[in-house]
Design a protein around this motif. Structure first.
Motif, short mmCIF file in Angstrom:
data_model
loop_
_atom_site.label_atom_id
_atom_site.label_comp_id
_atom_site.label_asym_id
_atom_site.label_seq_id
_atom_site.Cartn_x
_atom_site.Cartn_y
_atom_site.Cartn_z
N VAL A 152 0.93 -1.54 -0.40
CA VAL A 152 -0.10 0.02 -0.42
C VAL A 152 1.10 1.42 -0.24
O VAL A 152 0.58 1.83 -1.23
N LEU A 153 2.09 1.43 1.33
CA LEU A 153 2.57 2.49 1.12
C LEU A 153 3.58 2.54 -0.15
O LEU A 153 3.39 3.57 -0.69
N HIS A 154 3.88 1.40 -0.77
CA HIS A 154 4.97 1.60 -1.62
C HIS A 154 3.77 2.00 -3.36
O HIS A 154 4.64 2.77 -4.12
N ALA A 155 3.00 1.96 -3.32
CA ALA A 155 1.85 2.07 -4.48
C ALA A 155 1.91 3.60 -4.06
O ALA A 155 1.55 4.81 -4.86
N GLY A 156 1.48 4.53 -2.33
CA GLY A 156 1.44 5.31 -2.34
C GLY A 156 2.47 6.21 -2.83
O GLY A 156 2.65 7.66 -3.37
N GLY A 157 3.64 5.95 -2.57
CA GLY A 157 4.89 6.83 -3.46
C GLY A 157 5.00 7.17 -5.02
O GLY A 157 5.52 8.13 -5.06
N THR A 158 4.59 5.99 -5.81
CA THR A 158 4.50 5.91 -6.69
C THR A 158 3.22 7.00 -7.14
O THR A 158 3.20 7.81 -8.09
N ALA A 159 1.95 6.96 -6.34
CA ALA A 159 1.21 7.77 -6.88
C ALA A 159 1.54 9.40 -6.53
O ALA A 159 0.81 10.14 -6.62
N SER A 160 2.51 9.25 -5.26
CA SER A 160 2.59 10.45 -4.72
C SER A 160 4.07 11.26 -5.40
O SER A 160 4.37 12.79 -5.25
N GLY A 161 4.76 10.54 -6.23
CA GLY A 161 5.66 11.38 -6.81
C GLY A 161 6.92 10.83 -6.73
O GLY A 161 8.00 11.90 -6.71
N GLY A 162 7.01 10.00 -5.05
CA GLY A 162 7.91 10.28 -4.56
C GLY A 162 7.88 9.96 -2.69
O GLY A 162 8.85 11.00 -2.00
N ALA A 163 6.95 11.39 -2.61
CA ALA A 163 6.25 11.76 -1.64
C ALA A 163 6.18 10.93 -0.31
O ALA A 163 6.25 10.95 0.83
N VAL A 164 6.19 9.90 -0.63
CA VAL A 164 6.59 8.33 0.58
C VAL A 164 6.92 7.94 0.24
O VAL A 164 7.62 6.80 -1.08
N SER A 165 7.87 6.88 0.99
CA SER A 165 9.04 6.13 0.46
C SER A 165 8.93 4.81 1.81
O SER A 165 8.09 5.29 3.29
#
Length: 226
Positions: A22-35
């Motif tokens: 979930v968090l990895h996908a969130g990083g993709t969706a946010s342009g890297g704001a989440v890692s």
């Protein structure tokens, strides 16, 4: 937001992998704001879970001073009586019970690192399932609001924690989730809280998963008895 998911021997794979994806996908969706990364108290190594010998490799050492989120999964094994865990340490037939696995995690450097993380105002500590029991058994959750798997709520309460029967509990810099599949809901909630609802919604749609339950917080009106 950087998230460190901490693995220990006997961890539950779904507790770790569900929020990781979930968090990895969130990083993709946010342009890297989440890692997000998998870490352990010992550093990069193959960590054997409590499910069928499945292992995952951590890529770093838990850094309790790194701003962001430290996420602790629970253990996977046979359900045992937590009150008897000390006696069962010497019983080979009980070595794969969840209380014993959690107890072994407490014998590592992990509790000290988690204590340091919890004392840092720039870090949110999150847990899935029995991860909150690791913190509670280490004496780190006294008088805090938290949840865990429904089978562990009594133990959580016995350690001085305000145990809440909810899917996700937000107690400020401590966010805990219930049974194993709640790791999906925890990951999505963290995305919503830290990266915004649009990112969380996009990942929710991608995963075809609708979050369950209301996230409980210690605020607002107190409910009257039904």
């Amino acid at each position: 937001m950087h998230v460190q998911i901490v693995l220990f021997d006997g961890f539950d794979p779904l507790d770790a992998i569900a929020p990781f994806e979930v968090l990895h996908a969130g990083g993709t969706a946010s342009g890297g704001a989440v890692s997000v990364e998998l870490v352990s108290a010992e550093g990069p190594r193959d960590v054997v879970s409590g499910t069928g010998g499945l292992s995952l490799r951590t890529t770093g050492t838990l850094d309790p001073s790194c701003p962001g989120v430290v996420l602790v999964p629970g253990a996977s094994g046979r359900v045992g009586d937590p009150a008897d865990s000390a006696d069962r340490e010497d019983d080979d037939t009980q070595e794969d019970t969840i209380p014993v696995l959690l107890g072994r995690a407490l014998e590592t450097e992990l509790p000290g690192l988690l204590k340091t993380a919890m004392e840092d105002t720039g870090i949110t500590v999150a847990t899935v399932c029995g991860g909150s029991l690791v913190l509670a058994m280490a004496g780190l959750l006294h008088r805090r609001h938290a949840t865990t798997h429904h089978l562990g709520l009594d133990l959580l309460d016995a350690t001085g924690v305000h145990a809440v029967r909810a899917r996700v509990v937000d107690d400020g810099d401590l966010v805990t989730a219930a049974g194993v599949t709640s790791g999906l809901d925890l990951g999505l909630y963290l995305l919503e809280r830290e990266a915004g609802p649009q990112i969380a919604h996009a990942v929710e749609e991608l995963f075809a998963h609708e979050r369950r339950g209301t996230t409980w917080r210690p605020r607002g009106l107190q409910p009257a008895a039904f």
